[in-house]
Design a protein around this motif. Sequence first.
Motif, PDB file in Angstrom:
ATOM      1  N   PHE A  63     -71.595 -81.620  -7.734  1.00 48.59           N
ATOM      2  CA  PHE A  63     -73.044 -81.810  -6.868  1.00 48.59           C
ATOM      3  C   PHE A  63     -72.984 -83.040  -6.298  1.00 48.59           C
ATOM      4  O   PHE A  63     -72.315 -82.622  -4.977  1.00 48.59           O
ATOM      5  CB  PHE A  63     -73.785 -81.272  -6.875  1.00 48.59           C
ATOM      6  CG  PHE A  63     -74.340 -80.215  -8.106  1.00 48.59           C
ATOM      7  CD1 PHE A  63     -74.161 -79.090  -7.108  1.00 48.59           C
ATOM      8  CD2 PHE A  63     -73.683 -79.535  -9.238  1.00 48.59           C
ATOM      9  CE1 PHE A  63     -74.254 -77.451  -7.751  1.00 48.59           C
ATOM     10  CE2 PHE A  63     -73.759 -79.183  -9.833  1.00 48.59           C
ATOM     11  CZ  PHE A  63     -73.844 -77.453  -9.462  1.00 48.59           C
ATOM     12  N   PHE A  76     -70.258 -80.480  -4.457  1.00 53.16           N
ATOM     13  CA  PHE A  76     -70.603 -79.112  -3.403  1.00 53.16           C
ATOM     14  C   PHE A  76     -71.837 -79.340  -2.711  1.00 53.16           C
ATOM     15  O   PHE A  76     -71.763 -78.576  -1.527  1.00 53.16           O
ATOM     16  CB  PHE A  76     -71.369 -78.174  -4.969  1.00 53.16           C
ATOM     17  CG  PHE A  76     -71.344 -76.658  -4.406  1.00 53.16           C
ATOM     18  CD1 PHE A  76     -70.478 -76.325  -3.575  1.00 53.16           C
ATOM     19  CD2 PHE A  76     -72.856 -76.456  -4.562  1.00 53.16           C
ATOM     20  CE1 PHE A  76     -71.617 -75.027  -3.243  1.00 53.16           C
ATOM     21  CE2 PHE A  76     -73.538 -74.966  -4.239  1.00 53.16           C
ATOM     22  CZ  PHE A  76     -73.053 -74.797  -3.445  1.00 53.16           C
ATOM     23  N   ASP A  77     -72.869 -80.034  -2.948  1.00 52.25           N
ATOM     24  CA  ASP A  77     -74.033 -80.602  -1.386  1.00 52.25           C
ATOM     25  C   ASP A  77     -73.572 -80.885  -0.819  1.00 52.25           C
ATOM     26  O   ASP A  77     -73.980 -80.953  -0.226  1.00 52.25           O
ATOM     27  CB  ASP A  77     -75.154 -81.186  -3.657  1.00 52.25           C
ATOM     28  CG  ASP A  77     -76.243 -80.494  -3.914  1.00 52.25           C
ATOM     29  OD1 ASP A  77     -75.604 -78.727  -4.392  1.00 52.25           O
ATOM     30  OD2 ASP A  77     -76.643 -80.870  -4.467  1.00 52.25           O
ATOM     31  N   GLU A  79     -70.856 -80.954   0.706  1.00 52.69           N
ATOM     32  CA  GLU A  79     -69.952 -80.221   2.241  1.00 52.69           C
ATOM     33  C   GLU A  79     -71.258 -79.228   2.045  1.00 52.69           C
ATOM     34  O   GLU A  79     -71.359 -78.440   3.814  1.00 52.69           O
ATOM     35  CB  GLU A  79     -68.950 -79.420   1.491  1.00 52.69           C
ATOM     36  CG  GLU A  79     -68.126 -81.015   0.216  1.00 52.69           C
ATOM     37  CD  GLU A  79     -66.740 -79.681   1.034  1.00 52.69           C
ATOM     38  OE1 GLU A  79     -66.707 -78.457   1.138  1.00 52.69           O
ATOM     39  OE2 GLU A  79     -65.764 -80.918   0.217  1.00 52.69           O
ATOM     40  N   LEU A  80     -72.574 -78.916   1.494  1.00 51.98           N
ATOM     41  CA  LEU A  80     -73.201 -77.917   1.708  1.00 51.98           C
ATOM     42  C   LEU A  80     -74.600 -78.208   2.850  1.00 51.98           C
ATOM     43  O   LEU A  80     -74.434 -77.827   3.934  1.00 51.98           O
ATOM     44  CB  LEU A  80     -74.162 -77.184   0.580  1.00 51.98           C
ATOM     45  CG  LEU A  80     -74.879 -75.857   0.676  1.00 51.98           C
ATOM     46  CD1 LEU A  80     -74.850 -74.822   1.416  1.00 51.98           C
ATOM     47  CD2 LEU A  80     -75.848 -75.914  -0.207  1.00 51.98           C
ATOM     48  N   TYR A 135     -78.286 -71.858  -5.357  1.00 50.56           N
ATOM     49  CA  TYR A 135     -77.328 -72.036  -7.076  1.00 50.56           C
ATOM     50  C   TYR A 135     -78.349 -71.472  -7.956  1.00 50.56           C
ATOM     51  O   TYR A 135     -79.359 -72.162  -8.076  1.00 50.56           O
ATOM     52  CB  TYR A 135     -77.031 -73.353  -7.158  1.00 50.56           C
ATOM     53  CG  TYR A 135     -75.514 -73.111  -7.982  1.00 50.56           C
ATOM     54  CD1 TYR A 135     -74.407 -73.383  -7.535  1.00 50.56           C
ATOM     55  CD2 TYR A 135     -75.944 -73.922  -9.210  1.00 50.56           C
ATOM     56  CE1 TYR A 135     -72.956 -72.975  -8.265  1.00 50.56           C
ATOM     57  CE2 TYR A 135     -74.601 -74.092 -10.661  1.00 50.56           C
ATOM     58  CZ  TYR A 135     -73.707 -74.063 -10.032  1.00 50.56           C
ATOM     59  OH  TYR A 135     -72.940 -73.796 -11.366  1.00 50.56           O
ATOM     60  N   TYR A 260     -70.373 -70.415   3.040  1.00 51.04           N
ATOM     61  CA  TYR A 260     -71.011 -71.128   1.784  1.00 51.04           C
ATOM     62  C   TYR A 260     -70.032 -70.402   0.717  1.00 51.04           C
ATOM     63  O   TYR A 260     -69.764 -71.515  -0.383  1.00 51.04           O
ATOM     64  CB  TYR A 260     -72.469 -70.425   1.951  1.00 51.04           C
ATOM     65  CG  TYR A 260     -72.933 -69.827   0.215  1.00 51.04           C
ATOM     66  CD1 TYR A 260     -73.140 -71.374  -0.001  1.00 51.04           C
ATOM     67  CD2 TYR A 260     -72.756 -69.306  -0.683  1.00 51.04           C
ATOM     68  CE1 TYR A 260     -74.138 -71.789  -1.304  1.00 51.04           C
ATOM     69  CE2 TYR A 260     -73.123 -69.630  -2.175  1.00 51.04           C
ATOM     70  CZ  TYR A 260     -73.965 -70.281  -1.939  1.00 51.04           C
ATOM     71  OH  TYR A 260     -74.723 -70.759  -3.704  1.00 51.04           O
ATOM     72  N   ILE A 263     -67.185 -72.452   0.935  1.00 47.47           N
ATOM     73  CA  ILE A 263     -67.670 -73.710  -0.138  1.00 47.47           C
ATOM     74  C   ILE A 263     -67.563 -73.993  -1.987  1.00 47.47           C
ATOM     75  O   ILE A 263     -67.232 -74.654  -2.598  1.00 47.47           O
ATOM     76  CB  ILE A 263     -68.622 -74.352   0.430  1.00 47.47           C
ATOM     77  CG1 ILE A 263     -68.457 -75.055   1.908  1.00 47.47           C
ATOM     78  CG2 ILE A 263     -68.984 -75.853  -0.264  1.00 47.47           C
ATOM     79  CD1 ILE A 263     -69.427 -75.909   2.174  1.00 47.47           C
ATOM     80  N   TYR A 264     -68.194 -72.431  -1.998  1.00 45.49           N
ATOM     81  CA  TYR A 264     -68.660 -72.306  -3.766  1.00 45.49           C
ATOM     82  C   TYR A 264     -66.981 -72.370  -4.096  1.00 45.49           C
ATOM     83  O   TYR A 264     -67.477 -72.481  -5.692  1.00 45.49           O
ATOM     84  CB  TYR A 264     -69.495 -71.233  -3.655  1.00 45.49           C
ATOM     85  CG  TYR A 264     -70.341 -70.552  -4.876  1.00 45.49           C
ATOM     86  CD1 TYR A 264     -70.845 -70.878  -4.983  1.00 45.49           C
ATOM     87  CD2 TYR A 264     -69.384 -70.009  -6.239  1.00 45.49           C
ATOM     88  CE1 TYR A 264     -71.616 -70.886  -6.413  1.00 45.49           C
ATOM     89  CE2 TYR A 264     -69.748 -69.778  -7.375  1.00 45.49           C
ATOM     90  CZ  TYR A 264     -71.332 -70.600  -7.411  1.00 45.49           C
ATOM     91  OH  TYR A 264     -71.634 -70.041  -8.871  1.00 45.49           O
ATOM     92  N   LYS A 266     -64.404 -73.355  -3.478  1.00 48.40           N
ATOM     93  CA  LYS A 266     -63.544 -75.263  -3.537  1.00 48.40           C
ATOM     94  C   LYS A 266     -64.311 -75.440  -5.148  1.00 48.40           C
ATOM     95  O   LYS A 266     -62.633 -76.164  -5.688  1.00 48.40           O
ATOM     96  CB  LYS A 266     -63.834 -75.401  -2.477  1.00 48.40           C
ATOM     97  CG  LYS A 266     -63.242 -77.059  -2.087  1.00 48.40           C
ATOM     98  CD  LYS A 266     -63.649 -78.007  -1.290  1.00 48.40           C
ATOM     99  CE  LYS A 266     -63.518 -78.825  -1.555  1.00 48.40           C
ATOM    100  NZ  LYS A 266     -63.409 -79.921   0.129  1.00 48.40           N
ATOM    101  N   TRP A 267     -65.474 -75.582  -5.267  1.00 46.82           N
ATOM    102  CA  TRP A 267     -66.073 -76.526  -6.072  1.00 46.82           C
ATOM    103  C   TRP A 267     -65.928 -75.682  -7.794  1.00 46.82           C
ATOM    104  O   TRP A 267     -65.926 -76.017  -8.598  1.00 46.82           O
ATOM    105  CB  TRP A 267     -67.296 -77.313  -5.853  1.00 46.82           C
ATOM    106  CG  TRP A 267     -67.042 -78.267  -4.493  1.00 46.82           C
ATOM    107  CD1 TRP A 267     -66.847 -77.411  -3.186  1.00 46.82           C
ATOM    108  CD2 TRP A 267     -66.713 -79.190  -5.012  1.00 46.82           C
ATOM    109  NE1 TRP A 267     -67.067 -78.983  -2.836  1.00 46.82           N
ATOM    110  CE2 TRP A 267     -66.616 -79.542  -3.804  1.00 46.82           C
ATOM    111  CE3 TRP A 267     -66.363 -80.127  -5.944  1.00 46.82           C
ATOM    112  CZ2 TRP A 267     -66.264 -81.533  -3.234  1.00 46.82           C
ATOM    113  CZ3 TRP A 267     -65.815 -81.717  -6.040  1.00 46.82           C
ATOM    114  CH2 TRP A 267     -66.045 -82.173  -4.592  1.00 46.82           C
ATOM    115  N   PHE A 268     -66.057 -74.346  -7.266  1.00 46.56           N
ATOM    116  CA  PHE A 268     -66.221 -74.290  -8.926  1.00 46.56           C
ATOM    117  C   PHE A 268     -65.323 -72.749  -9.228  1.00 46.56           C
ATOM    118  O   PHE A 268     -65.551 -72.398 -10.056  1.00 46.56           O
ATOM    119  CB  PHE A 268     -67.856 -73.443  -8.922  1.00 46.56           C
ATOM    120  CG  PHE A 268     -68.893 -73.840  -8.455  1.00 46.56           C
ATOM    121  CD1 PHE A 268     -68.646 -74.529  -9.392  1.00 46.56           C
ATOM    122  CD2 PHE A 268     -69.442 -74.275  -7.498  1.00 46.56           C
ATOM    123  CE1 PHE A 268     -70.479 -76.053  -9.122  1.00 46.56           C
ATOM    124  CE2 PHE A 268     -70.356 -74.217  -7.386  1.00 46.56           C
ATOM    125  CZ  PHE A 268     -70.828 -76.094  -7.494  1.00 46.56           C
TER     126      PHE A 268
END
Length: 283
Positions: A63, A76-77, A79-80, A135, A260, A263-264, A266-268
């Motif tokens: 995150f 994630f956080d 980039e958000l 999340y 959103y 980004i999600y 990309k990380w998960f």
Amino acid sequence: MLRTVKVIVVMLVVLALAVAGCGGQQAKDTKDSKQTSAQTGGGQQPTGKQKILVASDTAYAPFEFQDPNTGKYVGFDMELIQAIAEVNNWDYEIRSMNFDGIVPALQSASVDLAISAMTITDKRKEQVNFSLPYYQSGQCVAVKASNNTIKGFDDLAGKKIGVQIATTGADEARKIPGAKITDYNTINEAFMALKNGNVDAVVNDYPVTFYFIQQGNKDVKIVGDLRTSEFYGIAVPKSKPDILEKVNSALKTLKENGKYAEIYKKWFGKEPPEFLPGEPPAK
């Protein structure tokens, strides 16, 4: 004539000193102004953008964490909040701090908001305001890969458990009968204690524990089912309702334009739940 020249010279020296003093004071005032702006946040920048100070515990991958190669905060956080800042035309600065210091910083309004994988709880809602959930998470148990006796939460009674201070993982661990809880400032310290045999298990958010294992820590494993269903929110001081409104509006925009989800994934590595960002469907 000589006396007249001396008088003129003295007057010029006095005038020069006075100008220098005014200039020095002006420089000091400018410096103090910059320091105040950086400390209080919410200031207007030369670019015309609003400056936002963002609190985060930047040792909580995936995150928020520091890229060892660039030194930049990523995750994630991170980039958000960058995407939210772009929607709102904000300049922003990350203020890294221990997790247990974030709520006090929000209460004193020394930061404008916090994004730090923070679970929305009734207790925290008494102290700060939260954005729409962005999340969904849950608590899991991590043990050494060689441990075959602990298979989930039901086997933790009387065991030594490591947690990160002031987290919902710490709250959940303290419900376990006879457990000996050790609080660590960062989750990485808790994981190292597990690997070194100082604790029998770690209770923590599933995505963070899973990411830790995937980074080459194959001597650790997750056992059992998730104990809770939790939702992360962006925390905002109760004295800054305008910031909260802009955060929520930006989250809706990022959901609608697909940023959103981008980004999600990309990380998960998967699509986000359909309702995020937003309130979960009624049970």
